[in-house]
Every structure is written in C-alpha cells, then in structure tokens.
Design a protein around this motif. Structure first.
Motif, PDB file in Angstrom:
ATOM      1  N   LYS A 250     134.023 -20.788 -28.582  1.00 30.75           N
ATOM      2  CA  LYS A 250     133.228 -21.616 -29.224  1.00 30.75           C
ATOM      3  C   LYS A 250     133.799 -22.849 -29.774  1.00 30.75           C
ATOM      4  O   LYS A 250     134.827 -22.782 -30.453  1.00 30.75           O
ATOM      5  N   GLY A 251     133.157 -24.084 -29.172  1.00 30.08           N
ATOM      6  CA  GLY A 251     133.534 -25.339 -29.725  1.00 30.08           C
ATOM      7  C   GLY A 251     134.938 -25.790 -28.916  1.00 30.08           C
ATOM      8  O   GLY A 251     135.298 -27.074 -29.149  1.00 30.08           O
ATOM      9  N   MET A 252     135.559 -25.117 -28.002  1.00 34.73           N
ATOM     10  CA  MET A 252     136.529 -25.341 -27.178  1.00 34.73           C
ATOM     11  C   MET A 252     135.998 -26.419 -26.002  1.00 34.73           C
ATOM     12  O   MET A 252     134.945 -26.526 -25.752  1.00 34.73           O
ATOM     13  N   ARG A 253     137.075 -27.449 -25.765  1.00 34.70           N
ATOM     14  CA  ARG A 253     136.645 -28.354 -24.573  1.00 34.70           C
ATOM     15  C   ARG A 253     137.894 -28.653 -24.011  1.00 34.70           C
ATOM     16  O   ARG A 253     139.022 -28.579 -24.650  1.00 34.70           O
ATOM     17  N   LYS A 254     137.684 -29.238 -22.571  1.00 34.11           N
ATOM     18  CA  LYS A 254     138.992 -29.755 -21.963  1.00 34.11           C
ATOM     19  C   LYS A 254     138.210 -31.077 -21.239  1.00 34.11           C
ATOM     20  O   LYS A 254     137.424 -30.844 -20.288  1.00 34.11           O
TER      21      LYS A 254
ATOM     22  N   ILE B 182     132.304 -25.731 -24.516  1.00 34.73           N
ATOM     23  CA  ILE B 182     131.316 -24.981 -25.318  1.00 34.73           C
ATOM     24  C   ILE B 182     130.800 -25.552 -26.498  1.00 34.73           C
ATOM     25  O   ILE B 182     131.631 -26.197 -27.247  1.00 34.73           O
ATOM     26  N   SER B 183     129.721 -25.577 -26.719  1.00 32.10           N
ATOM     27  CA  SER B 183     129.054 -26.231 -27.881  1.00 32.10           C
ATOM     28  C   SER B 183     129.913 -25.591 -29.142  1.00 32.10           C
ATOM     29  O   SER B 183     129.880 -24.339 -29.204  1.00 32.10           O
ATOM     30  N   ASN B 184     129.709 -26.396 -30.279  1.00 31.19           N
ATOM     31  CA  ASN B 184     130.280 -25.761 -31.653  1.00 31.19           C
ATOM     32  C   ASN B 184     129.030 -25.199 -32.249  1.00 31.19           C
ATOM     33  O   ASN B 184     129.586 -24.686 -33.426  1.00 31.19           O
TER      34      ASN B 184
ATOM     35  N   ALA C 134     127.682 -20.413 -28.973  1.00 32.50           N
ATOM     36  CA  ALA C 134     128.658 -20.338 -27.786  1.00 32.50           C
ATOM     37  C   ALA C 134     128.103 -20.178 -26.404  1.00 32.50           C
ATOM     38  O   ALA C 134     128.806 -19.860 -25.713  1.00 32.50           O
ATOM     39  N   LEU C 135     126.616 -19.836 -26.540  1.00 31.99           N
ATOM     40  CA  LEU C 135     126.486 -19.619 -25.095  1.00 31.99           C
ATOM     41  C   LEU C 135     126.222 -20.965 -23.963  1.00 31.99           C
ATOM     42  O   LEU C 135     125.922 -21.010 -23.040  1.00 31.99           O
ATOM     43  N   VAL C 136     126.314 -22.310 -24.956  1.00 30.51           N
ATOM     44  CA  VAL C 136     126.061 -23.446 -24.326  1.00 30.51           C
ATOM     45  C   VAL C 136     127.174 -24.289 -23.837  1.00 30.51           C
ATOM     46  O   VAL C 136     128.022 -24.327 -24.706  1.00 30.51           O
TER      47      VAL C 136
END
Length: 349
Positions: free
Chosen positions: A292-296, A301-303, A306-308
């Motif tokens: 959740k909230g992670m990005r590359k 993933i939305s903060n 977590a499904l988005v």
C-alpha cells in the motif's frame, strides 16, 4: 500524427485515434481506428467493413475497467448510444437502457424515480453496457441480481440476440461476455427494479456511515449517500489520479486453505462462503505484504486503498502491468494466494 475523422451517419470513424482520455488509467495508447457508434442499428453496416471483419476489435465504454499495455493495431468500438425506456409492471419496473448511457447517471436516475436495488452500486465509473460484462459489484451487491436480460449483436450469428440472466452465466466479476469477448457487442441492458427492496447495510461500514450522517430510518437514497461518502474517502478519483478502481479481485480459496491462513494470520479479513469456499480480502493481503502506497516511477498502489493500481503521471501500460505483477508475486510469496486482475489487460504482457 494526423487524426482523420469521417462521419458516416450513426457512427464516426477516426483514424490513428488517441486513447489517453478514453481509459481511466491514463495510458497514452492509440488505436489504428476508432468507431464511435451513436445508432446501434448501424452495427451490421459498420462491422461489414473489411478491416473490422478480420482485424482486432476492442469494445470500449469509458475505459474504467481496462489496462492497455500497448497500442491497438485494430479497431476500438465505442458505444455512445443513449436512451432509457420504462415499462411499469406493478411494483416492478422493467427498464431498457442503451449501452452508451453512463452507469452512475443511470443509478442516480433510478433513485430519483423511487426504484430500489442499485443504491450500493452508485459512483462506479463506466457505461451501462459494460456493467454486465464485469458483473460489477460493490458493498454487498452485484448488478446481475437486477438484470433481466442483455441485448447484444452476435458477431458469429450476425444478428441481435437477447440473453436472459441464466444465459449470461454471471459469476463473481465474471460473465459469458468475458469468456467470449470477440463474439458479443452489448447494445442494451434490461433491468427489473422493485420499488421496495431489503436494504444491504451490513457491508464495509455502511451502517456506521448512516449513523454518522444522522440517518436512523434509511431509504435507498440514504444508502446511496453513505456509499458515496465511503467511496469518496477510500478510493482515489480517476479525474485526479489515473486508476481503474479495484485492480485486484478478492481471491476465492477452499475452506482448508482459508482456515490455515486464519491460524497463521489471525487478523486475516475473510468471508466464509455458503459453498465451503472463502473469499479473502485482497486489500488486506496487499497492505499486509507492504505494498500500500508503494510506487516505482509513476506506477504504484494508492496510499488510500490497497486494491487500487495508480498512474502518478506518465506510466506506460507496460510499467503499470509490471508493477501489478510485482504485487501479485509478493502476495503469493507471503501468503501462497494468487491474485488476479479485475480489469481486462489488453495488449502484450
């Protein structure tokens, strides 16, 4: 690249069409040809074009349930038909709706007319024609319950067919139309909506939200208001940040695996089903696995939920899919559970 438009009367053809504004994940893809259909009766004429008889054809609504991983070397067909026709049958309204109508507009219209049943499905992006394909669902309700039949153009039999609810083979986020994507083009959906229907308020905080807004004797429009508040708080707005809503399905596992996971992870969010299988919360699995909230880059993933899967800017479809795969692999490594995408992934993987 130049974009050529030709109005054919009932539909418009656009060559080298940009799709950036036609998918809510904001992937900058293009289509070799885009056909905007305003009159469903023109489909036989349109589909008789040689390029459409033999080439790739993708039927697209508002693009809120797809991930494009590349350009479309074929035709995108957008149903932009309009119309709502009501037949009253006592306490049940039978409502035929053109495929191009916006889903959320239709739900709000039904509530304004005093019909019940679709209130939990408010604020879902997309068109009416896309609703049965995915068997859209939210807050304890699936659209299949209220669909009487689906009208579609059958590309194999080359005629309009009417498929009743049984023939549509609805299942969790699934239908006949997903299994035969190259056969049917949905042209209209017929709903059976009651004026009185038991409200569904035991899912994901609806009762608490009704209490928060001071409603003790709720009607369908109150439940809709509660769902709007919940969705607005939890889910990012596609107009603000690119996303396709819930990107991952809640996985279904057998009872033995569900019980094993519950012993290992007592906080596991799961719903035992009537057929001994368990539905697990994909959001819980993803968040617990640390995504959740992670990005590359611009994929992440939305903060907020977590499904988005989100596009923070200019992520390509390939980059978004690679990040989704990273999440799927991470959840499997942690829990032994295989997540599946909810939207259709169109293009190379």
């Amino acid at each position: 690249m130049a974009v050529e438009r030709v109005d054919m009367g009932g539909y418009t053809l656009i060559e080298n069409a940009p799709l950036l504004t036609r998918n809510t994940l904001r992937v900058n893809a293009r289509a070799k040809l885009l056909a905007e259909v305003r009159d469903a009766s023109k489909l036989p004429e349109l589909l008789d074009f040689p390029a459409l008889r033999t080439g790739q054809l993708l039927v697209l609504g508002e693009g809120s349930n797809i991930l494009l991983t590349g350009d479309i070397d074929g035709t995108v067909l957008a149903m932009e038909t309009r119309g709502v026709h009501v037949e009253q049958d006592g306490e049940i309204a039978r409502i035929a709706v053109a495929a191009g109508e916006r889903w959320d507009d239709f739900v709000r219209w039904t509530l304004g007319q005093g019909f019940a049943g679709l209130e939990n499905l408010i604020l879902i992006p997309g068109t009416v024609g896309a609703a049965p394909i995915q068997n859209i669902g939210a807050y304890g309700t699936e659209v299949a319950e209220f669909i009487e039949s689906v009208e579609a153009w059958d590309r194999i039999e080359r005629r309009v067919v009417t498929l009743d609810r049984t023939a549509c083979a609805f299942a969790y986020r699934d239908s006949l139309f997903k299994h035969e994507p190259d056969r049917f083009i949905v042209t209209a959906v017929r709903f059976a909506l009651p004026r009185q229907h038991a409200l569904r308020m035991d899912y994901a905080g609806i009762r608490e939200e009704l209490e928060r807004i001071g409603v003790s004797n709720p009607a369908p429009f109150h439940v809709a208001e509660a769902v709007v508040h919940l969705r607005t708080r939890k889910l990012p707005d596609p107009a603000v940040i690119g996303n396709a809503g819930s990107f991952f399905k809640n996985p279904i596992v057998d009872a033995a695996q569900g019980e094993t996971l519950k012993r290992a992870f007592p906080e596991l969010v799961a719903w035992p089903g009537k057929d001994t299988r368990w539905k697990l919360s994909a959001a819980w699995l993803i968040e617990t696995a640390g995504f959740k909230g992670m990005r590359k880059g611009d994929a992440g993933i939305s903060n907020r939920h977590a499904l988005v899967l989100v596009n923070h800017g200019k992520a390509s479809g390939q980059e978004l899919w690679a990040f989704a795969q990273h999440v799927i692999e991470g959840v499997h490594a942690r829990f032994g559970v295989q997540l599946e995408p909810e939207p259709m992934v169109i293009g190379p993987r």
